[in-house]
Enzyme design. Sequence first.
Site, PDB file in Angstrom:
ATOM      1  N   GLU A 196     -11.837   0.701 -10.449  1.00 35.21           N
ATOM      2  CA  GLU A 196     -11.480  -0.227 -11.535  1.00 35.21           C
ATOM      3  C   GLU A 196     -12.322  -0.095 -12.802  1.00 35.21           C
ATOM      4  O   GLU A 196     -11.784  -0.137 -13.921  1.00 35.21           O
ATOM      5  CB  GLU A 196     -11.509  -1.685 -11.031  1.00 35.21           C
ATOM      6  CG  GLU A 196     -10.394  -2.039 -10.044  1.00 35.21           C
ATOM      7  CD  GLU A 196     -10.633  -1.494  -8.632  1.00 35.21           C
ATOM      8  OE1 GLU A 196     -11.780  -1.124  -8.324  1.00 35.21           O
ATOM      9  OE2 GLU A 196      -9.664  -1.429  -7.854  1.00 35.21           O
ATOM     10  N   ASP A 213      -5.172  -9.985  -8.043  1.00 38.03           N
ATOM     11  CA  ASP A 213      -5.482  -9.102  -9.176  1.00 38.03           C
ATOM     12  C   ASP A 213      -4.285  -8.431  -9.844  1.00 38.03           C
ATOM     13  O   ASP A 213      -3.985  -8.658 -11.021  1.00 38.03           O
ATOM     14  CB  ASP A 213      -6.525  -8.044  -8.757  1.00 38.03           C
ATOM     15  CG  ASP A 213      -6.195  -7.323  -7.432  1.00 38.03           C
ATOM     16  OD1 ASP A 213      -5.194  -7.666  -6.795  1.00 38.03           O
ATOM     17  OD2 ASP A 213      -6.958  -6.406  -7.060  1.00 38.03           O
ATOM     18  N   ARG A 224       0.810   3.772  -3.241  1.00 38.76           N
ATOM     19  CA  ARG A 224       0.191   5.084  -2.997  1.00 38.76           C
ATOM     20  C   ARG A 224       1.237   6.169  -2.746  1.00 38.76           C
ATOM     21  O   ARG A 224       1.166   7.253  -3.316  1.00 38.76           O
ATOM     22  CB  ARG A 224      -0.757   5.007  -1.797  1.00 38.76           C
ATOM     23  CG  ARG A 224      -1.884   4.014  -2.008  1.00 38.76           C
ATOM     24  CD  ARG A 224      -2.897   4.062  -0.884  1.00 38.76           C
ATOM     25  NE  ARG A 224      -3.688   2.836  -0.854  1.00 38.76           N
ATOM     26  CZ  ARG A 224      -4.947   2.767  -0.453  1.00 38.76           C
ATOM     27  NH1 ARG A 224      -5.564   3.838  -0.047  1.00 38.76           N
ATOM     28  NH2 ARG A 224      -5.595   1.612  -0.441  1.00 38.76           N
ATOM     29  N   GLU A 279       0.828  -1.211   0.000  1.00 37.26           N
ATOM     30  CA  GLU A 279       0.000   0.000   0.000  1.00 37.26           C
ATOM     31  C   GLU A 279       0.857   1.253   0.000  1.00 37.26           C
ATOM     32  O   GLU A 279       0.534   2.237  -0.674  1.00 37.26           O
ATOM     33  CB  GLU A 279      -0.955   0.008   1.198  1.00 37.26           C
ATOM     34  CG  GLU A 279      -1.964  -1.135   1.219  1.00 37.26           C
ATOM     35  CD  GLU A 279      -3.048  -1.031   0.142  1.00 37.26           C
ATOM     36  OE1 GLU A 279      -3.032  -0.053  -0.624  1.00 37.26           O
ATOM     37  OE2 GLU A 279      -3.898  -1.947   0.077  1.00 37.26           O
TER      38      GLU A 279
HETATM   39  C1  DMJ Z   1      -6.242   0.644  -4.969  1.00 38.99           C
HETATM   40  O1  DMJ Z   1      -5.433   0.840  -3.875  1.00 38.99           O
HETATM   41  C2  DMJ Z   1      -5.509  -0.010  -6.094  1.00 38.99           C
HETATM   42  O2  DMJ Z   1      -6.200   0.179  -7.286  1.00 38.99           O
HETATM   43  C3  DMJ Z   1      -5.283  -1.471  -5.863  1.00 38.99           C
HETATM   44  O3  DMJ Z   1      -4.707  -2.090  -6.962  1.00 38.99           O
HETATM   45  C4  DMJ Z   1      -6.600  -2.157  -5.566  1.00 38.99           C
HETATM   46  N1  DMJ Z   1      -7.315  -1.515  -4.526  1.00 38.99           N
HETATM   47  C5  DMJ Z   1      -7.474  -0.095  -4.551  1.00 38.99           C
HETATM   48  C6  DMJ Z   1      -8.658   0.382  -5.350  1.00 38.99           C
HETATM   49  O4  DMJ Z   1      -9.715  -0.440  -5.395  1.00 38.99           O
END
Ligand code: DMJ
Length: 618
Positions: free
Chosen positions: A518, A383, A254, A250
């Site tokens: 998404e 994912d 970010r 994270e």
């Molecule tokens: C975000 O932090 C990123 O897109 C991550 O890949 C998946 N989760 C959240 C958004 O849904």
Amino acid sequence: MFPPARKEFISLTLPEQDPRSYNNNKSWRKQSCWRKWKQLSRLQRSLILLLVAFLLICGIATYPNLSEQWKALTETSPEEGGRPVAPRKAEKRLEVERTGSRQLGKKRGPPSLKLQKKENVSEVQAGDGLPVHSWRGAMIEADQVTEAPPSAAEIEVVPVQVPGKLTDRQMAVTEAFRHAWGGYKEFAWGHDELKPISKSYSEWFGLGLTLIDALDTMWILGLKEEFEEARRWVSTELSFAKNVDVNLFESTIRILGGLLGTFHLTGDSLFLEKAKDIGSRLMPAFNTPSKIPYSDVNIGRGTAHPPRWTSDSTVAEVTSIQLEFRDLSRLTGDMKYQMAVDDVMKHIHSLGGKHDGLVPMFINTNNGQFSHLGVFTLGARADSYYEYLLKQWIQGGKKESELLEDYLQAIEGVKKNLLRKSEPKKLTFVGELAHNNFSPKMDHLVCFLPGTLALGAHHGLAPDHMELAKALMETCYQMYAQTETGLSPEIVHFNLFPRQGKDVEIKPADKHNLLRPETVESLFYLHRLTGDKKYQDWGWHIFNSFIKYTKVSSGGFTSINNVDSASNPDPRDKMESFFLGETLKYFFLLFSEDFSLVDLDRFVFNTEAHPLPIWPTA
Ligand code: DMJ
């Protein structure tokens, strides 16, 4: 008849003390203890001595762990995530997080960390050159960053947008961003996330997450004043020298990604300096027996550890930090960042336990093997592994054939094992596989896939990837269109049986919407790469639903609990940082008629929508 069982008693006679004759001088205490000791039987004395010896041995053996755990306990918050989690409870929580079915107020992701007010935060300078012991005893070398100034050729400055040239829809997005930012500024400035209903904030890492995630969005939207104010905060207030545990994934996507993306768009070296600082502080995570990184790092102490209940890391997390660390190496000239993340990819490339290129959700940091085998999803915990295979290949100039090989094999694996059509509308969807049993469950998170497939096709992969992208895009849009609010739930189940109900079913625990990006992200790719305006129209419907059901009048937007109730969507009181970092950015780009705005032939977006440059080919 049995004789009555013989019982042994230990008796301890404590003389009653007259409070008036209280005498606490040292020699009296010595004498009195010695007298009591002498009064004990031999058995009693041996038992006491044995007990003391046993306690001493236990104490010595467990001291390092106990002291670390005690430190961790006293440093984390009393909120849900801050408490130590018993293994079974933790497993349960993993499942809850995986399925997204959280209760109001419960945090997603790794254990949350609520910092005290600023003055209570202990600041520890890392990089004093001394090795430190991690939670699991791994020896961590304090980082020495070799710094090399970036050359001008490595910076892709993107001009700030001119408001006059924006489309009406882009202006509406700018307005929405200002509203979100206004709430953050008023009630949560410098904190991680806005709680718009209670007009307060929540902390995860205590590093101004929303502000950093939003920097490059403000630049792209042309919000110069807001950007300058945020820049000032980064320059004067943002410090990573904090005794705080952060989640490697994270904070990479970010914070590191946000700072790098902003540096690339603006050319402002402040953001590169901050990126180098956080990047080097995250490196201890890779110091594991297998080189598969731990999930958590204390960026002040230079120590890293897995979650308390397991030595596993999540596959998506360890394979979706590569774009950022590779970029950092390219900018600093220091290859240690790239080598660490490339090792992870090479290792996973040759690992057994995959199923037609599909990967399990967990990997063990000690032995480097996949764990919890047999479950395959393109949703939570797997994912962005697939997304980053393609994007690394693009970032590196389409030369790293193992990445492409793994990506192509995985897409074939999806087609073979996870793809089905719903009834009655025959929507193409991606389900899950658990020990050879197919489940028609699809997380909203999977809606990154149409965009990724379209991007691959744009970069020369098979045209049927684009066909699949279009089919899945329609499905993701229907996940919004078929609810009362026009917003998608976190998870849907598709109907496989003809003449029986609707295509999309939503379980009560899955009805929430977290303002996720998404579907909007994929609409942006599909529109950019096909030119078909229907994707803009679909996006406009979704945008208006966000405005109608999630906008909070006093500032900010909120995630909601029930997408299937237009009369009571039930606000959750949280604006996730990715709403500003991703969702609004992708809306703005989707509604742009200027296809060179963050050009897809020059940039690749990380999984948090921060643009990083594609390396120029020699
Ligand atoms: C975000 O932090 C990123 O897109 C991550 O890949 C998946 N989760 C959240 C958004 O849904």
